[in-house]
Design a protein around this motif. Structure first.
Motif, PDB file in Angstrom:
ATOM      1  N   SER A   1      10.040  42.360  86.492  1.00 28.63           N
ATOM      2  CA  SER A   1      10.875  43.509  86.839  1.00 28.63           C
ATOM      3  C   SER A   1      10.157  44.317  87.912  1.00 28.63           C
TER       4      SER A   1
ATOM      5  N   GLU B   1       8.927  49.657  94.809  1.00 26.33           N
ATOM      6  CA  GLU B   1       9.030  48.811  95.992  1.00 26.33           C
ATOM      7  C   GLU B   1       8.899  49.675  97.238  1.00 26.33           C
TER       8      GLU B   1
ATOM      9  N   ASP C   1       7.615  29.023  93.837  1.00 25.96           N
ATOM     10  CA  ASP C   1       8.161  29.404  92.532  1.00 25.96           C
ATOM     11  C   ASP C   1       7.178  29.072  91.412  1.00 25.96           C
TER      12      ASP C   1
ATOM     13  N   VAL D   1      11.703  39.532  96.636  1.00 21.83           N
ATOM     14  CA  VAL D   1      12.222  40.284  95.489  1.00 21.83           C
ATOM     15  C   VAL D   1      13.070  39.372  94.602  1.00 21.83           C
ATOM     16  N   ASP D   2      13.879  38.539  95.216  1.00 22.14           N
ATOM     17  CA  ASP D   2      14.717  37.614  94.449  1.00 22.14           C
ATOM     18  C   ASP D   2      13.868  36.621  93.666  1.00 22.14           C
ATOM     19  N   ARG D   3      12.822  36.099  94.287  1.00 24.07           N
ATOM     20  CA  ARG D   3      12.002  35.077  93.634  1.00 24.07           C
ATOM     21  C   ARG D   3      11.157  35.656  92.502  1.00 24.07           C
TER      22      ARG D   3
ATOM     23  N   GLY E   1      11.974  38.136  90.673  1.00 28.40           N
ATOM     24  CA  GLY E   1      12.912  38.372  89.581  1.00 28.40           C
ATOM     25  C   GLY E   1      13.195  37.105  88.801  1.00 28.40           C
ATOM     26  N   LYS E   2      13.391  36.012  89.510  1.00 29.88           N
ATOM     27  CA  LYS E   2      13.647  34.732  88.851  1.00 29.88           C
ATOM     28  C   LYS E   2      12.409  34.237  88.089  1.00 29.88           C
TER      29      LYS E   2
ATOM     30  N   GLU F   1      13.573  40.415 101.106  1.00 36.19           N
ATOM     31  CA  GLU F   1      14.681  40.166 100.178  1.00 36.19           C
ATOM     32  C   GLU F   1      14.434  38.918  99.342  1.00 36.19           C
ATOM     33  N   GLU F   2      13.956  37.867  99.978  1.00 40.48           N
ATOM     34  CA  GLU F   2      13.715  36.629  99.246  1.00 40.48           C
ATOM     35  C   GLU F   2      12.580  36.793  98.247  1.00 40.48           C
TER      36      GLU F   2
END
Length: 271
Positions: free
Chosen positions: A233, A237, A140, A224-226, A228-229, A221-222
């Protein structure tokens, strides 16, 4: 090694364009020519690399960074890596392209894990098959550092292949692991296979062991989630799936999507 003058850089660009057919090593040719072109194609709707300040995160020896600098008109390219590899870039360009120095728009250097890579002064960040090697505890922070390095509206291209849970996700091609062996066998068995491979020297065995044990096991999936956080944007993909059928035992233990997805490519924008 000295930096080329601007006029000499024009000649260096010509040598780069003339050199593609003369490079016999397919891996080197891909890094110098194919990968920069793939990235440029993804970035084309937003102007490509022309005149941009670019960071290649996890650049290895800097071959792809050199390809962007020499072949795609970037104003500045910085290649960074935590491994003591970047100094090899000048030697590669000398041996294969006949260049006596790095082009004026290229700088390749080593950084410490998790170190800042810029302060809002970059237009584009690219990363090819690197993020899966970032320690999970640093991930992160690294994505946040890439976000901070970009100007508002700056772009990031991130690719991972093979993803950990895919057939070749162990990265142990040297052992012939191409069908989820790292998931179906005990970790101790995998490590014994590395140690027992007579065609590998001790240094390479140590490198492979460390690489395998430190893969962060990201899924698409993870990731893309990370991102975003981290403040990005997703503009585009792509996920590529294997044609192989995973063993039934693995489908009982792991998500089928994770087992089947071997590559993820993201084009991101800093919000």
């Amino acid at each position: 090694m000295a930096i080329l003058t601007e006029s000499a850089s024009i000649a260096a660009t010509r040598a780069y364009r003339d050199g593609e057919t003369g490079i016999l090593d397919p891996d080197l040719r891909a890094k110098l020519y194919a990968l920069p072109q793939i990235m440029a194609d993804w970035l084309a709707p937003f102007g490509g690399f022309e005149g941009q300040r670019v960071l290649d995160f996890g650049c290895g020896f800097g071959e792809t960074a050199a390809g962007i600098a020499l072949g795609h008109g970037a104003a500045e390219v910085r290649g960074v890596d935590i491994q003591p590899k970047p100094e090899g870039c000048a030697g590669i360009l000398r041996e294969h392209l006949g260049l006596e120095a790095l082009p004026v728009n290229l700088n390749v250097y080593q950084i410490e894990p998790g170190a800042p890579v810029g302060r809002g002064d970059l237009d584009i960040v690219v990363s090819w098959s690197t993020v899966e090697h970032v320690a999970r505890g640093l991930l992160d922070g690294v994505l946040g550092s890439l976000h901070v390095a970009l100007r508002p509206g700056g772009l990031a291209f991130i690719q991972i292949s093979p993803l950990y849970f895919s057939p070749e996700g162990s990265h142990l091609w040297a052992l012939g692991y191409r069908g989820w062996e790292h998931l179906s066998r005990q970790t101790s068995e995998v490590l014994e296979a590395i140690e027992g491979a007579p065609w590998l020297d001790a240094k390479r065995k140590a490198r492979m062991t460390r690489m395998f044990l430190t893969l962060n096991r990201l899924t698409a999936e993870e990731l893309v989630d990370r991102v975003g956080k981290a403040g990005f944007s997703v503009l585009r993909e792509q996920r590529d799936r294997t044609d192989l059928v995973p063993p039934h035992a693995l489908t009982q233990a792991y998500a089928l999507e994770a087992l089947m997805t071997q590559q993820v490519v993201l084009l991101l924008r800093r919000d």
